[in-house]
Design a protein around this motif. Structure first.
Motif, PDB file in Angstrom:
ATOM      1  N   MET A 195       0.833  -1.202   0.000  1.00 43.04           N
ATOM      2  CA  MET A 195       0.000   0.000   0.000  1.00 43.04           C
ATOM      3  C   MET A 195       0.872   1.258   0.000  1.00 43.04           C
ATOM      4  SD  MET A 195      -2.957  -1.304   2.634  1.00 43.04           S
ATOM      5  CE  MET A 195      -4.046   0.087   2.374  1.00 43.04           C
ATOM      6  N   GLY A 196       2.162   1.065  -0.226  1.00 40.70           N
ATOM      7  CA  GLY A 196       3.071   2.193  -0.339  1.00 40.70           C
ATOM      8  C   GLY A 196       4.030   2.378   0.822  1.00 40.70           C
ATOM      9  N   TRP A 197       3.846   1.626   1.896  1.00 36.65           N
ATOM     10  CA  TRP A 197       4.693   1.801   3.067  1.00 36.65           C
ATOM     11  C   TRP A 197       5.297   0.494   3.539  1.00 36.65           C
ATOM     12  CZ3 TRP A 197      -0.218   3.606   2.362  1.00 36.65           C
ATOM     13  CH2 TRP A 197      -0.341   4.983   2.214  1.00 36.65           C
ATOM     14  N   CYS A 198       5.227  -0.540   2.765  1.00 39.97           N
ATOM     15  CA  CYS A 198       5.595  -1.895   3.195  1.00 39.97           C
ATOM     16  C   CYS A 198       6.979  -2.008   3.826  1.00 39.97           C
ATOM     17  CB  CYS A 198       5.518  -2.870   2.026  1.00 39.97           C
ATOM     18  SG  CYS A 198       3.884  -2.971   1.296  1.00 39.97           S
ATOM     19  N   SER A 199       7.994  -1.741   3.091  1.00 37.76           N
ATOM     20  CA  SER A 199       9.335  -1.997   3.599  1.00 37.76           C
ATOM     21  C   SER A 199       9.745  -1.029   4.691  1.00 37.76           C
ATOM     22  CB  SER A 199      10.344  -1.955   2.460  1.00 37.76           C
ATOM     23  OG  SER A 199      10.341  -0.674   1.857  1.00 37.76           O
TER      24      SER A 199
ATOM     25  N   THR B  76       0.806  -3.183   7.477  1.00 31.57           N
ATOM     26  CA  THR B  76      -0.210  -2.138   7.511  1.00 31.57           C
ATOM     27  C   THR B  76      -1.566  -2.799   7.668  1.00 31.57           C
ATOM     28  OG1 THR B  76       1.119  -0.745   6.059  1.00 31.57           O
ATOM     29  CG2 THR B  76      -1.221  -0.231   6.208  1.00 31.57           C
ATOM     30  N   LEU B  77      -2.391  -2.266   8.561  1.00 32.89           N
ATOM     31  CA  LEU B  77      -3.734  -2.777   8.788  1.00 32.89           C
ATOM     32  C   LEU B  77      -4.708  -1.619   8.615  1.00 32.89           C
ATOM     33  CD1 LEU B  77      -5.224  -5.366   9.674  1.00 32.89           C
ATOM     34  CD2 LEU B  77      -4.958  -4.600  12.028  1.00 32.89           C
TER      35      LEU B  77
ATOM     36  N   ALA C 230      -9.546   3.761   8.903  1.00 33.95           N
ATOM     37  CA  ALA C 230      -8.539   3.797   9.970  1.00 33.95           C
ATOM     38  C   ALA C 230      -7.330   2.996   9.495  1.00 33.95           C
ATOM     39  CB  ALA C 230      -9.111   3.211  11.250  1.00 33.95           C
ATOM     40  N   PHE C 231      -6.161   3.572   9.633  1.00 31.82           N
ATOM     41  CA  PHE C 231      -4.961   3.054   9.001  1.00 31.82           C
ATOM     42  C   PHE C 231      -3.850   2.945  10.041  1.00 31.82           C
ATOM     43  CE2 PHE C 231      -1.054   3.903   6.643  1.00 31.82           C
ATOM     44  CZ  PHE C 231      -1.192   3.074   5.547  1.00 31.82           C
ATOM     45  N   TYR C 232      -3.260   1.768  10.185  1.00 27.49           N
ATOM     46  CA  TYR C 232      -2.201   1.540  11.170  1.00 27.49           C
ATOM     47  C   TYR C 232      -0.991   0.942  10.483  1.00 27.49           C
ATOM     48  CZ  TYR C 232      -6.037   2.190  14.392  1.00 27.49           C
ATOM     49  OH  TYR C 232      -7.113   2.708  15.055  1.00 27.49           O
ATOM     50  N   GLN C 233       0.177   1.476  10.779  1.00 24.41           N
ATOM     51  CA  GLN C 233       1.432   0.960  10.228  1.00 24.41           C
ATOM     52  C   GLN C 233       2.238   0.302  11.338  1.00 24.41           C
ATOM     53  OE1 GLN C 233       2.481   4.921   8.707  1.00 24.41           O
ATOM     54  NE2 GLN C 233       3.014   3.858   6.819  1.00 24.41           N
TER      55      GLN C 233
ATOM     56  N   ASP D  88      -0.935  -6.564  18.631  1.00 22.86           N
ATOM     57  CA  ASP D  88      -1.814  -5.401  18.472  1.00 22.86           C
ATOM     58  C   ASP D  88      -3.196  -5.764  17.936  1.00 22.86           C
ATOM     59  OD1 ASP D  88       0.384  -3.745  19.138  1.00 22.86           O
ATOM     60  OD2 ASP D  88       0.996  -3.639  17.029  1.00 22.86           O
ATOM     61  N   VAL D  89      -3.319  -6.933  17.346  1.00 25.81           N
ATOM     62  CA  VAL D  89      -4.526  -7.300  16.598  1.00 25.81           C
ATOM     63  C   VAL D  89      -5.787  -7.268  17.460  1.00 25.81           C
ATOM     64  CG1 VAL D  89      -5.660  -9.177  15.335  1.00 25.81           C
ATOM     65  CG2 VAL D  89      -3.305  -8.558  14.805  1.00 25.81           C
TER      66      VAL D  89
END
Length: 66
Positions: free
Chosen positions: A26-30, A35-36, A43-46, A52-53
Motif C-alpha cells: 500500500m506504499g509503506w511496506c518496507s 499495515t492494517l 482507519a490506518f495503522y502501520q 496489536d490485533v
C-alpha cells in the motif's frame, strides 16, 4: 499476521460480517512493516504486530467503541 486477524474476527463471531483480505504493498511496506486498515472508516495503522490485533479489532469491530 493475516492468520491472526482472521482468528480474531472468527473469535468475535464476525466471519460473515467482516471481510479480511491480504493486499499487495500500500506504499509503506518496507519502511513501516505490516499495515492494517479498517474500512469504511479508513482507519490506518502501520507497523502492526500480532499482539496489536486484538486491541485494534476491539476498537474497530465493536459497535459501541468504533
Amino acid at each position: 499476521m493475516l492468520a491472526a486477524v482472521r482468528a480474531e474476527v472468527a473469535r468475535r463471531g464476525l466471519r460473515v460480517q467482516v471481510w479480511v483480505a491480504q493486499t499487495s504493498c500500500m506504499g509503506w511496506c518496507s519502511a513501516e512493516g505490516v499495515t492494517l486498515t479498517f474500512w469504511p472508516k479508513g482507519a490506518f495503522y502501520q507497523g502492526v504486530k500480532v499482539e496489536d490485533v486484538a486491541g485494534l479489532c476491539a476498537l474497530h469491530l465493536e459497535p459501541s467503541r468504533g
